[in-house]
Each structure stands twice: as structure tokens, then as C-alpha cells.
Scaffold this motif. Sequence first.
Motif, PDB file in Angstrom:
ATOM      1  N   SER A 179       0.803  -1.223   0.000  1.00 13.70           N
ATOM      2  CA  SER A 179       0.000   0.000   0.000  1.00 13.70           C
ATOM      3  C   SER A 179       0.837   1.274   0.000  1.00 13.70           C
ATOM      4  N   GLY A 180       2.129   1.168   0.338  1.00 11.39           N
ATOM      5  CA  GLY A 180       2.983   2.344   0.404  1.00 11.39           C
ATOM      6  C   GLY A 180       3.852   2.502  -0.826  1.00 11.39           C
ATOM      7  N   PRO A 181       4.710   3.515  -0.834  1.00  7.61           N
ATOM      8  CA  PRO A 181       5.551   3.790  -2.010  1.00  7.61           C
ATOM      9  C   PRO A 181       6.728   2.833  -2.171  1.00  7.61           C
ATOM     10  N   VAL A 182       7.116   2.145  -1.100  1.00  8.35           N
ATOM     11  CA  VAL A 182       8.296   1.278  -1.157  1.00  8.35           C
ATOM     12  C   VAL A 182       7.907  -0.105  -1.650  1.00  8.35           C
ATOM     13  N   ARG A 183       8.633  -0.581  -2.643  1.00  5.96           N
ATOM     14  CA  ARG A 183       8.360  -1.913  -3.193  1.00  5.96           C
ATOM     15  C   ARG A 183       9.085  -3.012  -2.427  1.00  5.96           C
ATOM     16  N   ARG A 184      10.253  -2.694  -1.901  1.00  8.70           N
ATOM     17  CA  ARG A 184      10.955  -3.649  -1.046  1.00  8.70           C
ATOM     18  C   ARG A 184      12.081  -2.943  -0.317  1.00  8.70           C
ATOM     19  N   LEU A 185      12.462  -3.504   0.820  1.00  6.88           N
ATOM     20  CA  LEU A 185      13.658  -3.046   1.504  1.00  6.88           C
ATOM     21  C   LEU A 185      14.810  -3.712   0.768  1.00  6.88           C
ATOM     22  N   SER A 186      15.470  -2.943  -0.084  1.00 10.78           N
ATOM     23  CA  SER A 186      16.457  -3.510  -0.989  1.00 10.78           C
ATOM     24  C   SER A 186      17.689  -4.031  -0.259  1.00 10.78           C
ATOM     25  N   TYR A 187      18.185  -3.249   0.732  1.00 13.10           N
ATOM     26  CA  TYR A 187      19.388  -3.677   1.443  1.00 13.10           C
ATOM     27  C   TYR A 187      19.560  -2.870   2.720  1.00 13.10           C
ATOM     28  N   VAL A 188      20.385  -3.411   3.610  1.00 13.44           N
ATOM     29  CA  VAL A 188      20.886  -2.700   4.785  1.00 13.44           C
ATOM     30  C   VAL A 188      22.365  -2.436   4.514  1.00 13.44           C
ATOM     31  N   ALA A 189      22.747  -1.158   4.446  1.00  8.77           N
ATOM     32  CA  ALA A 189      24.135  -0.810   4.140  1.00  8.77           C
ATOM     33  C   ALA A 189      24.967  -0.783   5.408  1.00  8.77           C
ATOM     34  N   LEU A 213      19.534   2.586   5.002  1.00 13.41           N
ATOM     35  CA  LEU A 213      18.643   1.589   4.416  1.00 13.41           C
ATOM     36  C   LEU A 213      18.388   1.961   2.969  1.00 13.41           C
ATOM     37  N   GLY A 214      18.472   0.985   2.088  1.00 15.09           N
ATOM     38  CA  GLY A 214      18.137   1.191   0.686  1.00 15.09           C
ATOM     39  C   GLY A 214      16.710   0.727   0.427  1.00 15.09           C
ATOM     40  N   LEU A 215      15.843   1.647   0.019  1.00 20.69           N
ATOM     41  CA  LEU A 215      14.431   1.353  -0.197  1.00 20.69           C
ATOM     42  C   LEU A 215      14.103   1.512  -1.675  1.00 20.69           C
ATOM     43  N   GLU A 216      13.575   0.460  -2.274  1.00 22.87           N
ATOM     44  CA  GLU A 216      13.275   0.460  -3.701  1.00 22.87           C
ATOM     45  C   GLU A 216      11.911   1.097  -3.954  1.00 22.87           C
ATOM     46  N   VAL A 217      11.897   2.126  -4.783  1.00 23.44           N
ATOM     47  CA  VAL A 217      10.666   2.850  -5.098  1.00 23.44           C
ATOM     48  C   VAL A 217      10.600   3.106  -6.595  1.00 23.44           C
ATOM     49  N   ALA A 218       9.407   3.406  -7.092  1.00 24.01           N
ATOM     50  CA  ALA A 218       9.234   3.669  -8.517  1.00 24.01           C
ATOM     51  C   ALA A 218       9.837   5.011  -8.916  1.00 24.01           C
ATOM     52  N   ASP A 219       9.736   6.004  -8.037  1.00 25.69           N
ATOM     53  CA  ASP A 219      10.174   7.356  -8.353  1.00 25.69           C
ATOM     54  C   ASP A 219      11.087   7.870  -7.252  1.00 25.69           C
ATOM     55  N   PRO A 220      12.393   7.575  -7.322  1.00 24.56           N
ATOM     56  CA  PRO A 220      13.295   7.959  -6.236  1.00 24.56           C
ATOM     57  C   PRO A 220      13.370   9.473  -6.067  1.00 24.56           C
ATOM     58  N   GLY A 263      18.254  10.244  13.005  1.00 20.88           N
ATOM     59  CA  GLY A 263      19.390  10.446  12.124  1.00 20.88           C
ATOM     60  C   GLY A 263      19.730   9.297  11.212  1.00 20.88           C
ATOM     61  N   ASN A 264      18.928   8.220  11.219  1.00 23.50           N
ATOM     62  CA  ASN A 264      19.157   7.125  10.293  1.00 23.50           C
ATOM     63  C   ASN A 264      18.795   7.565   8.875  1.00 23.50           C
ATOM     64  N   ARG A 265      19.663   7.250   7.929  1.00 20.46           N
ATOM     65  CA  ARG A 265      19.454   7.709   6.558  1.00 20.46           C
ATOM     66  C   ARG A 265      18.685   6.670   5.741  1.00 20.46           C
ATOM     67  N   LEU A 266      17.727   7.139   4.967  1.00 19.63           N
ATOM     68  CA  LEU A 266      16.986   6.324   4.027  1.00 19.63           C
ATOM     69  C   LEU A 266      17.372   6.758   2.624  1.00 19.63           C
ATOM     70  N   ARG A 267      17.854   5.831   1.833  1.00 18.85           N
ATOM     71  CA  ARG A 267      18.219   6.119   0.447  1.00 18.85           C
ATOM     72  C   ARG A 267      17.211   5.437  -0.465  1.00 18.85           C
ATOM     73  N   PHE A 268      16.563   6.198  -1.304  1.00 15.05           N
ATOM     74  CA  PHE A 268      15.546   5.658  -2.217  1.00 15.05           C
ATOM     75  C   PHE A 268      16.208   5.296  -3.534  1.00 15.05           C
ATOM     76  N   VAL A 269      16.069   4.026  -3.921  1.00 17.03           N
ATOM     77  CA  VAL A 269      16.734   3.528  -5.126  1.00 17.03           C
ATOM     78  C   VAL A 269      15.650   3.152  -6.152  1.00 17.03           C
ATOM     79  N   PRO A 270      15.947   3.315  -7.440  1.00 18.32           N
ATOM     80  CA  PRO A 270      14.921   3.050  -8.465  1.00 18.32           C
ATOM     81  C   PRO A 270      14.579   1.574  -8.574  1.00 18.32           C
TER      82      PRO A 270
END
Length: 222
Positions: free
Chosen positions: A134-144, A197-204, A213-220
Amino acid sequence: MIYELNHVGGRIRDLDASLAFYGETAGAEVVDRLFMVSANVDRVHIQIATGLVELLHNREPDPDATYGLNHVGFMTDDLDADYTRLIDAGYAELSAPRVAGSGQGRLAFLSDPNGVRIELLQRTEEFRVPPITSGPVRRLSYVALSAPDLDAAIEFYGDHLGMERWTPDRPDDAVYFRLGVDAVKLLPTAGTPVSHLGLEVADPGSDLQDPDGNRLRFVPAA
């Protein structure tokens, strides 16, 4: 045997603020929540698309606490054997096997070669639910993870934890390993143990930081 990368977790300052942030920005949902009376800590698992994040909130403020994501949890079907094997291989002991504060199974902590806290869990409870769509994230792609000694990290996650070397759809210069549906990204740079955290989304869009302060990086998405 270690068979699943179960979650990434850490301490948070404000539970309501963290839940609101992850719900609004990543479509996360609470899949488990309990209060550990002995520690005076709320333990909440949220799921972002496919992946679990464990939020630990102490109800009594601690001026000496360090906040943010600080460990990665792996499931095992033989905690004592896997813990002993890893300690015998030379990895640093942080907490010997014991009953979990939640009363749900047993756990232990050790350090990877670069100082990342690794939690080993043996329990029967399963908090992960089917992928949340239901949200914008398609999957938690990775933990860096920070891995300045990259060769040692490759040996630890590949040879000793039994993770599979993995190449994402859009490869880069980092090294990836996965186990189950989740993956770690090893960064050959020094920094906070859990980098982002790398989060896979349709529109990064631009990277974001959560309230601690944890960083979320949106990846295509592929």
C-alpha cells in the motif's frame, strides 16, 4: 544453521515520532508490539514492504544513550552451535546466549570484523507478514553496513553466515550478500556501523533522515 536475515534494529528517542515518520514516508506498518517490563522498553517491529525494522524505545530517558540503527538480526535453528562456531572463528563476543528480554526464544550478540553488532535469534514467533504494497516502497532492498576491512567482511557474511553473494539489477561498486528476502550492502568506508537503508521505489527522490538520524536512500525499482 543461520537461515534468515531477520531485521535491522536500534534505539529510538520518540516512538510516536518514529512510527509517524516511517508510516508517512515508507508506508511502514506495525506488525508486532510489546512492552518488556524488566527493561522498561517498548519493542516494536515495523515492516517496510518486505523488510523488518526493530524499534527499541526506553520509557525512561537515558542521557548517555546512543540512538539509531545499531544491529542486524539473523535467525538460526541452533543458537548455541552457531554462536560457538563464530566465537571459535575469532569474532568478538558481546553477549552470550540467553533468554530474550521479551521471553520469546533466546538470543546472543557478537561483532562482525568491522564492529557491526550481529544478533543471533532462535524463536518460534514470526513477525514478518506478506509484502506490504500500500505504500511507495516496493521492497527493503538492502541494509548498508560499514566495512572498511572489506575482505574480512566478505569472509564473515559469505563463509561464516552462509549468505549468498548477490548482484542487484543496477550494480555498483559495493559488495552485496543476501539471505532470504533481505540483503546487506558492504561499504568499504568507515562510518556508522549501519550506514543507511536502501528502499526500492518507482520514483526515487532525495535521501531522508528519520528522527534519530538514520538515513533512508531511495533507489529506483528495476
